[in-house]
Scaffold this active site. Sequence first.
Site, PDB file in Angstrom:
ATOM      1  N   TRP A   1       0.794  -1.222   0.000  1.00 17.02           N
ATOM      2  CA  TRP A   1       0.000   0.000   0.000  1.00 17.02           C
ATOM      3  C   TRP A   1       0.829   1.276   0.000  1.00 17.02           C
ATOM      4  CZ3 TRP A   1       2.191   1.979   4.227  1.00 17.02           C
ATOM      5  CH2 TRP A   1       2.672   1.075   5.189  1.00 17.02           C
ATOM      6  N   ASN A   2       2.147   1.189   0.174  1.00  9.32           N
ATOM      7  CA  ASN A   2       2.900   2.438   0.408  1.00  9.32           C
ATOM      8  C   ASN A   2       3.073   3.299  -0.846  1.00  9.32           C
ATOM      9  OD1 ASN A   2       4.626   0.315  -0.358  1.00  9.32           O
ATOM     10  ND2 ASN A   2       6.407   1.325   0.504  1.00  9.32           N
TER      11      ASN A   2
ATOM     12  N   GLU B   1      -4.930  -4.518   0.865  1.00 11.79           N
ATOM     13  CA  GLU B   1      -6.196  -4.249   1.547  1.00 11.79           C
ATOM     14  C   GLU B   1      -6.405  -2.747   1.774  1.00 11.79           C
ATOM     15  OE1 GLU B   1      -3.925  -6.462   2.125  1.00 11.79           O
ATOM     16  OE2 GLU B   1      -4.551  -8.045   3.503  1.00 11.79           O
TER      17      GLU B   1
ATOM     18  N   VAL C   1       9.047  -9.080   4.827  1.00 11.48           N
ATOM     19  CA  VAL C   1       9.925 -10.256   4.748  1.00 11.48           C
ATOM     20  C   VAL C   1       9.125 -11.517   5.078  1.00 11.48           C
ATOM     21  CG1 VAL C   1      11.988 -11.351   5.731  1.00 11.48           C
ATOM     22  CG2 VAL C   1      11.920  -8.871   5.427  1.00 11.48           C
TER      23      VAL C   1
ATOM     24  N   THR D   1       5.853 -12.208   4.820  1.00 11.14           N
ATOM     25  CA  THR D   1       4.960 -12.646   3.734  1.00 11.14           C
ATOM     26  C   THR D   1       5.773 -13.112   2.524  1.00 11.14           C
ATOM     27  OG1 THR D   1       3.272 -11.115   4.524  1.00 11.14           O
ATOM     28  CG2 THR D   1       2.993 -11.960   2.303  1.00 11.14           C
TER      29      THR D   1
ATOM     30  N   LEU E   1       7.705 -25.010  -8.073  1.00 10.82           N
ATOM     31  CA  LEU E   1       8.928 -24.772  -8.861  1.00 10.82           C
ATOM     32  C   LEU E   1       8.759 -23.609  -9.835  1.00 10.82           C
ATOM     33  CD1 LEU E   1      10.425 -28.285  -9.649  1.00 10.82           C
ATOM     34  CD2 LEU E   1      11.397 -26.479  -8.230  1.00 10.82           C
TER      35      LEU E   1
ATOM     36  N   GLU F   1      10.607  -8.093  -3.384  1.00 13.80           N
ATOM     37  CA  GLU F   1      11.168  -6.814  -2.967  1.00 13.80           C
ATOM     38  C   GLU F   1      10.654  -6.582  -1.554  1.00 13.80           C
ATOM     39  OE1 GLU F   1      11.787  -3.656  -1.780  1.00 13.80           O
ATOM     40  OE2 GLU F   1      10.563  -2.611  -3.266  1.00 13.80           O
TER      41      GLU F   1
ATOM     42  N   CYS G   1      10.570   1.390   1.810  1.00 10.92           N
ATOM     43  CA  CYS G   1      11.566   0.346   2.059  1.00 10.92           C
ATOM     44  C   CYS G   1      12.985   0.891   1.942  1.00 10.92           C
ATOM     45  CB  CYS G   1      11.333  -0.829   1.124  1.00 10.92           C
ATOM     46  SG  CYS G   1      10.927  -0.324  -0.534  1.00 10.92           S
TER      47      CYS G   1
ATOM     48  N   LYS H   1      20.405  -9.984   0.785  1.00 13.71           N
ATOM     49  CA  LYS H   1      20.091 -10.445   2.141  1.00 13.71           C
ATOM     50  C   LYS H   1      18.559 -10.523   2.311  1.00 13.71           C
ATOM     51  CE  LYS H   1      23.187  -8.396   5.150  1.00 13.71           C
ATOM     52  NZ  LYS H   1      23.933  -7.195   5.602  1.00 13.71           N
TER      53      LYS H   1
ATOM     54  N   GLU I   1      14.085  -5.160 -10.378  1.00 14.44           N
ATOM     55  CA  GLU I   1      12.970  -4.561 -11.094  1.00 14.44           C
ATOM     56  C   GLU I   1      13.457  -3.294 -11.792  1.00 14.44           C
ATOM     57  OE1 GLU I   1       9.998  -4.087  -7.795  1.00 14.44           O
ATOM     58  OE2 GLU I   1       8.961  -5.681  -8.886  1.00 14.44           O
TER      59      GLU I   1
HETATM   60  P1  NAI Z   1       2.384  -7.664   3.975  1.00 14.08           P
HETATM   61  O1  NAI Z   1       3.634  -8.220   3.399  1.00 14.08           O
HETATM   62  O2  NAI Z   1       1.643  -8.522   4.921  1.00 14.08           O
HETATM   63  O3  NAI Z   1       1.378  -7.248   2.794  1.00 14.08           O
HETATM   64  C1  NAI Z   1       1.787  -6.959   1.476  1.00 14.08           C
HETATM   65  C2  NAI Z   1       0.851  -7.660   0.499  1.00 14.08           C
HETATM   66  O4  NAI Z   1       0.916  -9.073   0.711  1.00 14.08           O
HETATM   67  C3  NAI Z   1      -0.628  -7.283   0.680  1.00 14.08           C
HETATM   68  O5  NAI Z   1      -1.225  -7.214  -0.593  1.00 14.08           O
HETATM   69  C4  NAI Z   1      -1.171  -8.473   1.458  1.00 14.08           C
HETATM   70  O6  NAI Z   1      -2.548  -8.670   1.266  1.00 14.08           O
HETATM   71  C5  NAI Z   1      -0.388  -9.608   0.857  1.00 14.08           C
HETATM   72  N1  NAI Z   1      -0.330 -10.822   1.684  1.00 14.08           N
HETATM   73  C6  NAI Z   1      -0.304 -10.896   3.036  1.00 14.08           C
HETATM   74  N2  NAI Z   1      -0.254 -12.183   3.428  1.00 14.08           N
HETATM   75  C7  NAI Z   1      -0.239 -12.951   2.307  1.00 14.08           C
HETATM   76  C8  NAI Z   1      -0.180 -14.349   2.046  1.00 14.08           C
HETATM   77  N3  NAI Z   1      -0.132 -15.231   3.029  1.00 14.08           N
HETATM   78  N4  NAI Z   1      -0.163 -14.764   0.771  1.00 14.08           N
HETATM   79  C9  NAI Z   1      -0.184 -13.877  -0.252  1.00 14.08           C
HETATM   80  N5  NAI Z   1      -0.270 -12.550  -0.066  1.00 14.08           N
HETATM   81  C10 NAI Z   1      -0.282 -12.079   1.198  1.00 14.08           C
HETATM   82  O7  NAI Z   1       2.766  -6.262   4.639  1.00 14.08           O
HETATM   83  P2  NAI Z   1       1.861  -5.355   5.610  1.00 14.08           P
HETATM   84  O8  NAI Z   1       1.172  -6.228   6.598  1.00 14.08           O
HETATM   85  O9  NAI Z   1       1.059  -4.444   4.786  1.00 14.08           O
HETATM   86  O10 NAI Z   1       2.996  -4.495   6.325  1.00 14.08           O
HETATM   87  C11 NAI Z   1       3.801  -5.066   7.355  1.00 14.08           C
HETATM   88  C12 NAI Z   1       5.216  -4.568   7.257  1.00 14.08           C
HETATM   89  O11 NAI Z   1       5.791  -4.982   6.030  1.00 14.08           O
HETATM   90  C13 NAI Z   1       5.397  -3.056   7.259  1.00 14.08           C
HETATM   91  O12 NAI Z   1       5.395  -2.533   8.547  1.00 14.08           O
HETATM   92  C14 NAI Z   1       6.721  -2.912   6.586  1.00 14.08           C
HETATM   93  O13 NAI Z   1       7.750  -3.109   7.519  1.00 14.08           O
HETATM   94  C15 NAI Z   1       6.754  -4.041   5.581  1.00 14.08           C
HETATM   95  N6  NAI Z   1       6.375  -3.579   4.223  1.00 14.08           N
HETATM   96  C16 NAI Z   1       7.361  -3.389   3.290  1.00 14.08           C
HETATM   97  C17 NAI Z   1       7.038  -2.888   2.041  1.00 14.08           C
HETATM   98  C18 NAI Z   1       8.076  -2.649   1.001  1.00 14.08           C
HETATM   99  O14 NAI Z   1       7.923  -1.748   0.195  1.00 14.08           O
HETATM  100  N7  NAI Z   1       9.112  -3.454   0.904  1.00 14.08           N
HETATM  101  C19 NAI Z   1       5.674  -2.517   1.687  1.00 14.08           C
HETATM  102  C20 NAI Z   1       4.699  -2.799   2.718  1.00 14.08           C
HETATM  103  C21 NAI Z   1       5.075  -3.306   3.927  1.00 14.08           C
HETATM  104 MG    MG Z   2       0.647  -8.293   6.800  1.00 11.46          MG
END
Ligand code: NAI
Ligand code: MG
Length: 499
Positions: free
Chosen positions: A166-167, A193, A244, A246, A258, A264, A299, A471, A478
């Site tokens: 969502w960010n 969401e 990380v 998820t 596979l 990211e 991130c 890491k 991308e």
């Molecule tokens: P999240 O990784 O849970 O959600 C990101 C996406 O993954 C959403 O679309 C969510 O519905 C989906 N998702 C969640 N569980 C899943 C599953 N089991 N299978 C398939 N898809 C799934 O991240 P969340 O809860 O929004 O944020 C938690 C933390 O993650 C943040 O505090 C931040 O530290 C990090 N984050 C890092 C991002 C980045 O740009 N690298 C972006 C968003 C969050």
């Molecule tokens: Mg989550």
Amino acid sequence: MPETPDAPTLDQAALARALSGFHLIGGKLTRPVNGKLFPVVNPATGATVAEAADGDAADVEAAVADAARAQKEWALLPSRRRGALVHQAAQLIRSHVEELARLVALETGKALRTESRVEANNVADIFEFFGGLGGELKGETVPFGPDVLNITVREPLGVVGAIIPWNIPMMLMALKAAPALVAGNSIVVKSAEEAPLAVLRIVELMNRVLPPGVFNILSGQGPECGAPLVAHPLVRKVTFTGSVETGKIISRTAADKLIPVTLELGGKSPMIVFADCDFEKTVQGALTSMRFTRQGQSCTAASRIFVERPIYDRFVAEMTQRVNAMVMGDPLDEKTDIGTIISPAQYEKVQGFIAEGKNTAGAEGRACARMPEDPALRKGLFIQPHIFTGLDRNSRLVREEIFGPVTVVFPFDDAEAVLQDSNDTEFGLAASVWTNNLKIALRFAHRIEAGLVQVNQNLVVQPNLSYGGVKNSGLGKEASLESMLEHFTHKKTIMVNMA
Ligand code: NAI
Ligand code: MG
């Protein structure tokens, strides 16, 4: 067909309502099979602005089936033609930049001037950039003799499943959809969401140009809608941006099938400031590096800042003063620099880190910028930016990704020691070094464990430059031509013998 406007609209509330309750599958806005919806909340006011389709495995089935059908013909188009169509569809993003900016500001609380409008423009740039790369999907000839022809061709992978956060939802979707489509794949996106509306609008607009079924989007929860998308047998590639935790779950499912994944994930990016830097530019650079205008929800946020001792006190003071001068307020107001945190869950998480920092003996947390006074924003998820000093290297604030407007600053005396400290993290996404000493800059650029190191600047992802972490920050790249070729095609070898 529902009442979504063709022309750009600046009435984001009406547009949010018009987009309510839909996925986009096979070129059409469609209702979720189970009929379920979930609220989309404006984090600046707490008001529900729309109801999003709460998709599950049945919707995934419908979307992937359509995507698989459409992909067969899409892949047969000359790649330059696919690129031209993506480029043409990008013009609809261009003409709707203001609309998309307002819509994403409404659902995410990101300030219009500093963030949302910038993001919408970047989305058009990314689709245009990849749209221009259609001709690059070419293979090689390998000379084995006059009567044989050995060649390689780049083939698409099939249906791509993309899961986005969502960010910067629109831009992160574009970084996945644009190369996937130009390479001849079809794609099913599962939106976050917290931010399902602007991305749905983008897919709707682009479907006015693209053939039905190649670009689909579902909204829903991670486990109920994201997980079945990753697990679907016809999904032949998954690309994900998010946490990380998820990312690892998705990777495990992909391993069972596979199939390749691009991940990211998070970051804890160091910013290293040497005393010989251009002080003005670097202090300002700390504000942009930390992505304070995005409430630090990035991130690549410079969430660990190391400053060489001789300028440390002055740097912290000046940085604090400048963050203090930033305007927190209504995301849709042009005067606003800083909007809101995305959701109550993230709000609690970030406040937890701040409270922990404040309760740490010896640490000092500077709360900057004034909370908005407008009573309409009383329920808004605003958090004052915080600059912490005096923390221990093992503090959770130093080790974990906060994903909020919180940074930690340390003094340093020794270049080699600060290099070790910079690398002392599970993450490896991005870093920046600020100095006029080329020798130091190069040494750090080469030895920092990160996918992206910048010297004397800290820009966001740029089309044409590979982007991705090492890491725990992820797998794969991308944003570049190579990333499209490596992650959205496979190389087929064809050997012809006419001897
Ligand atoms: P999240 O990784 O849970 O959600 C990101 C996406 O993954 C959403 O679309 C969510 O519905 C989906 N998702 C969640 N569980 C899943 C599953 N089991 N299978 C398939 N898809 C799934 O991240 P969340 O809860 O929004 O944020 C938690 C933390 O993650 C943040 O505090 C931040 O530290 C990090 N984050 C890092 C991002 C980045 O740009 N690298 C972006 C968003 C969050
Ligand atoms: Mg989550």
